[in-house]
Design a protein around this motif. Structure first.
Motif, mmCIF file in Angstrom:
data_model
loop_
_atom_site.group_PDB
_atom_site.id
_atom_site.type_symbol
_atom_site.label_atom_id
_atom_site.label_comp_id
_atom_site.label_asym_id
_atom_site.label_seq_id
_atom_site.Cartn_x
_atom_site.Cartn_y
_atom_site.Cartn_z
ATOM 1 N N GLY A 134 22.106 -72.999 76.991
ATOM 2 C CA GLY A 134 21.163 -74.087 76.834
ATOM 3 C C GLY A 134 21.816 -75.713 76.101
ATOM 4 O O GLY A 134 21.715 -76.701 75.724
ATOM 5 N N GLY A 135 23.161 -75.430 75.415
ATOM 6 C CA GLY A 135 23.488 -76.086 74.131
ATOM 7 C C GLY A 135 22.487 -76.181 72.705
ATOM 8 O O GLY A 135 22.802 -77.226 72.193
ATOM 9 N N LEU A 136 22.022 -75.043 72.583
ATOM 10 C CA LEU A 136 21.002 -74.995 71.273
ATOM 11 C C LEU A 136 21.553 -74.420 70.322
ATOM 12 O O LEU A 136 22.133 -73.019 70.582
ATOM 13 C CB LEU A 136 19.391 -75.013 71.703
ATOM 14 N N ILE A 137 21.270 -74.559 69.250
ATOM 15 C CA ILE A 137 22.205 -73.868 67.681
ATOM 16 C C ILE A 137 20.898 -72.986 68.214
ATOM 17 O O ILE A 137 19.742 -72.523 68.026
ATOM 18 C CB ILE A 137 22.126 -74.331 66.911
ATOM 19 N N GLN A 138 21.740 -71.369 67.552
ATOM 20 C CA GLN A 138 20.699 -70.184 67.624
ATOM 21 C C GLN A 138 21.168 -69.392 66.681
ATOM 22 O O GLN A 138 20.181 -68.353 66.052
ATOM 23 C CB GLN A 138 20.330 -69.581 69.896
ATOM 24 N N MET A 139 22.131 -69.455 66.167
ATOM 25 C CA MET A 139 22.497 -68.338 65.109
ATOM 26 C C MET A 139 23.550 -69.076 64.028
ATOM 27 O O MET A 139 24.712 -69.828 64.695
ATOM 28 C CB MET A 139 22.713 -67.116 65.589
ATOM 29 N N ILE A 140 23.449 -69.111 63.175
ATOM 30 C CA ILE A 140 23.977 -69.448 61.726
ATOM 31 C C ILE A 140 24.465 -68.892 61.167
ATOM 32 O O ILE A 140 23.224 -68.025 60.170
ATOM 33 C CB ILE A 140 23.326 -70.842 61.760
ATOM 34 N N LYS A 141 25.841 -68.615 60.641
ATOM 35 C CA LYS A 141 26.447 -67.577 59.701
ATOM 36 C C LYS A 141 26.244 -67.925 59.115
ATOM 37 O O LYS A 141 27.986 -68.750 58.786
ATOM 38 C CB LYS A 141 27.393 -66.446 60.166
ATOM 39 N N VAL A 142 26.869 -68.237 57.295
ATOM 40 C CA VAL A 142 27.419 -68.863 56.443
ATOM 41 C C VAL A 142 28.086 -67.594 55.332
ATOM 42 O O VAL A 142 27.337 -65.993 55.451
ATOM 43 C CB VAL A 142 26.872 -69.699 55.979
#
Length: 145
Positions: free
Chosen positions: A33-41
């Motif tokens: 759906g184009g929603l941010i689900q995961m961010i890895k830094v």
């Protein structure tokens, strides 16, 4: 700190570059759906460690790589084993292929490149549907630019 982005619509690349300017390595994954689900830094520059921003390909069916910033590499995922095999065989290219028993799950394709944001973004915009030769040629054009 970055949790406020989770569940929000994917932001333009320029906004993400501003948000993540202090990080060496970042990956943002979105759902269908184009929603941010995961961010890895990560501040660790190696790509094949538990601290990497690259996820296991078993998640490729659920999440799509939307934004990635690697200080020392260009990286992009593929679900095509023939594409992974071909690119990994080229001089200067590397990859990590994942299998479950004999089933190919996906791969990460990488090459060394310091702060190559434009090349990185261009690789992610390539559609993997079509003839292998055409897809390889598009990736090679970006690599050689």
């Amino acid at each position: 700190m970055l949790s406020w982005l989770l569940g929000s619509p994917a932001l333009p690349w320029s906004d993400l570059e501003d948000i993540f300017q202090e990080y060496n390595n970042v990956a943002v994954y979105i759902d269908n759906g184009g929603l941010i689900q995961m961010i890895k830094v990560s501040d660790i520059d190696e790509f094949y460690t538990q601290f990497s921003v690259l996820i296991h390909p078993k998640y490729f069916k659920t999440y799509k790589l939307y934004y990635i910033k690697l200080r020392k590499f260009v990286a992009f995922p593929t679900l095509r084993e023939d594409l992974a095999d071909y690119l990994i065989s080229l001089k200067g290219w590397r990859g990590i292929k994942y299998y479950y028993s004999d089933e190919f799950l996906g791969a990460w394709i990488l090459y060394d490149c310091i702060n190559c944001r434009d090349k990185q973004r261009a690789h992610l915009q390539i559609d993997e549907k079509g003839k292998l030769k055409d897809i390889v040629n598009r990736h090679l054009e970006i690599y050689n630019s």
